[in-house]
Design a protein around this motif. Structure first.
Motif, short mmCIF file in Angstrom:
data_model
loop_
_atom_site.label_atom_id
_atom_site.label_comp_id
_atom_site.label_asym_id
_atom_site.label_seq_id
_atom_site.Cartn_x
_atom_site.Cartn_y
_atom_site.Cartn_z
N ILE A 54 0.47 0.14 -13.33
CA ILE A 54 0.53 0.49 -11.90
C ILE A 54 -0.87 0.73 -11.37
CG2 ILE A 54 1.41 2.17 -10.24
CD1 ILE A 54 3.75 2.63 -12.26
N ARG A 96 -2.98 -1.20 -8.41
CA ARG A 96 -3.61 -0.52 -7.27
C ARG A 96 -5.09 -0.90 -7.15
NH1 ARG A 96 -0.84 5.55 -7.68
NH2 ARG A 96 1.15 4.96 -6.75
N GLU A 145 -5.04 -3.66 -4.97
CA GLU A 145 -4.25 -3.40 -3.76
C GLU A 145 -2.93 -4.15 -3.77
OE1 GLU A 145 -6.95 -4.39 -0.61
OE2 GLU A 145 -8.21 -2.63 -0.96
N GLY A 191 0.13 -2.67 -5.52
CA GLY A 191 1.11 -1.85 -6.21
C GLY A 191 2.34 -1.47 -5.41
N GLY A 192 2.31 -1.63 -4.09
CA GLY A 192 3.38 -1.10 -3.25
C GLY A 192 4.74 -1.71 -3.49
N ARG A 193 4.83 -3.02 -3.46
CA ARG A 193 6.13 -3.68 -3.62
C ARG A 193 6.75 -3.41 -4.99
NH1 ARG A 193 3.27 -7.52 -0.47
NH2 ARG A 193 4.40 -8.22 1.40
N LEU A 213 6.50 -0.69 -6.92
CA LEU A 213 7.09 0.64 -7.00
C LEU A 213 8.42 0.70 -6.26
CD1 LEU A 213 4.03 3.06 -6.68
CD2 LEU A 213 5.33 2.43 -8.71
N GLU A 214 8.57 -0.10 -5.23
CA GLU A 214 9.84 -0.12 -4.49
C GLU A 214 10.96 -0.76 -5.31
OE1 GLU A 214 8.96 -2.25 -0.95
OE2 GLU A 214 7.67 -0.69 -0.10
N ASP A 239 -1.30 10.99 -8.09
CA ASP A 239 -0.32 11.29 -7.04
C ASP A 239 1.06 11.61 -7.61
OD1 ASP A 239 0.49 8.82 -7.93
OD2 ASP A 239 0.54 7.86 -5.97
N THR A 269 2.80 9.67 -9.73
CA THR A 269 3.54 8.47 -10.15
C THR A 269 3.62 8.40 -11.66
OG1 THR A 269 2.86 7.24 -8.18
CG2 THR A 269 3.61 5.95 -10.06
N GLN A 272 7.50 3.24 -14.67
CA GLN A 272 8.67 2.73 -13.97
C GLN A 272 9.45 1.77 -14.88
OE1 GLN A 272 9.13 3.36 -10.22
NE2 GLN A 272 7.79 5.00 -10.98
N GLU A 328 3.35 -10.62 -3.38
CA GLU A 328 1.94 -10.27 -3.15
C GLU A 328 1.07 -11.52 -3.10
OE1 GLU A 328 0.68 -7.39 -2.49
OE2 GLU A 328 2.30 -6.00 -2.99
#
Length: 403
Positions: free
Chosen positions: A54, A58, A61, A63-65, A67-68, A97, A99, A102, A116
């Motif tokens: 993860i 990041r 840039e 990592g967002g999708r 983690l969802e 943070d 995290t 997963q 991405e």
């Protein structure tokens, strides 16, 4: 700036998609060739994406999708076949943070990473396979199965454990090594078999290993590792019917406490049974302007919980090296120098764990007596976190070392 301006990535899975995003961030124009069709379903397997994976996403840039698409799994409880609790260990430390690692379906991870790639307007050609390779001193020429040809300054083989790039570019490279285990898994809805949501239960069964985690929505995600000393012949496992596998599971887990048989019975269908194979050591990873990364270079056993994360780290290190070194060859040499000690240490660790999954009667007694003391030690907890604490700083120069 690197001498490389263009790159061709063979494989659009975890390693290939991460490489495409990372290389683009390094200022290199990328095209991806993926053998599967865009809509090809593959929901049979799941994996752990550790916090180091993860963190590496990041760094580019991306990592967002991801983690969802997954759910947090911070810890594992290990039990003997009698139900005795042997201990608990983390799946890796948390990021700043909060995290944690997963658990995610492989297909969902790939879809998130491909999204991405597409968000950055990187071309992916689906349903095309590499059939030929010509690596010259300045360019690489790839022949595809539709008769087309693609050229670039460099080529990245991210096409998995049975890599065509490895076979073509590194003749004499070792074949995947059989681990002595075969595996399958599935999803059992509507079950809460005594485990807290988001934690794994790992059961050292009397005859076979069983693991599961409870996902949001009370669905048990499970897998088995069955010992088989002889490597299965091609097609041998597929020739066994699902009914026959269920009958074998009933025998293997008959003497074990725990919910293995209940979970399997509640599963409508499970993934094809496959042998667990690894690439423990490959020398070298590159030849001229061609390099292999991820499982094509170093496939660990799934026991490591690090296969996807190591592949993502490879992709980021490759992009950073190409960004900072004066030639493709220098960059590739740096990738191997930086990555080899780490990935081979994790591969060895996973192999040791596999050896404990189905020992004989004496081995079980020793393991069950010693493991609680090992898991209770501070050294074990620190060791469990060490692999996941690896950090890649995009702004750093890798020649100065990484942590």
């Amino acid at each position: 700036m690197t001498a490389a301006r263009t790159a061709l990535v063979i494989g659009g899975g975890v390693a290939g998609s991460a490489a495409a995003v990372a290389l683009t961030r390094a200022g290199i124009e990328v095209r991806v060739v993926e053998a599967r069709e865009r809509t090809d379903p593959d929901r049979g397997s799941f994996l752990t994406l550790a916090t180091n994976g993860i963190d590496a996403l990041r760094a580019i840039e991306a990592g967002g999708r991801v983690l969802e698409a997954g759910f947090p799994t911070a810890a594992m409880t290990l039990r003997s076949h009698s139900g005795k609790r042997l201990g608990t260990t983390s799946t890796g430390g948390a990021l700043a943070d909060g995290t944690v690692s997963q658990t995610i379906r492989r297909a969902d991870l790939v879809s998130a990473l491909q999204a991405e790639v597409e968000a950055r307007a990187i071309e992916i050609r689906y349903g095309r396979r590499l059939v030929g390779l010509d690596a010259g001193p300045r360019r690489v020429r790839a022949e595809l199965d539709d008769g087309s040809v693609a050229e670039a300054d460099l080529l990245v083989g991210a096409d998995g454990i049975y890599s065509t790039v490895r076979r073509l570019a590194l003749p004499g490279a070792p074949e995947p090594a059989y681990s002595g285990l075969v595996t399958t898994g599935g999803y059992a809805p509507g079950l809460t078999p005594g485990s807290p949501p988001g934690d794994y239960e790992m059961i050292f069964g009397k005859r076979a290993f069983f693991g599961f985690a409870v996902a949001p929505g009370d669905e048990a995600w499970w897998f088995v590792n069955l010992p088989q000393r002889r490597e299965p012949a091609r097609g041998e496992l597929a020739a066994v019917s699902e009914a026959q596998w269920r009958a074998r599971f009933a025998e293997l887990y008959a003497d074990d406490a725990g919910p293995a048989l209940e979970i399997i019975a509640a599963t409508a269908d499970f993934a094809p049974m496959t042998p667990i194979q690894t690439i423990p050591r490959l020398r070298p990873w590159s030849s001229g302007r061609v390099i292999v990364i991820g499982d094509a270079a170093h496939a660990p056993s799934p026991t490591s919980g690090q296969g996807a994360s190591l592949a993502i780290e490879d992709a980021v290190v490759l992009a950073m090296s190409l960004r900072d070194r004066n030639s493709v060859e220098e960059a590739f040499a740096q990738v191997e120098t930086v990555r080899r000690p780490r990935v081979e240490a994790i591969i060895r660790m996973a192999a040791r764990i596999n050896n404990n999954k189905a020992p004989g009667p004496v081995g079980r007694l020793v393991r069950d007596a010693v493991l609680p003391r090992i898991l209770g030690s501070a050294m074990a907890q620190n060791g469990a976190n060490k692999a996941s604490e690896h950090h890649l700083d995009w702004a750093a120069d890798l020649s100065q070392g990484s942590r």
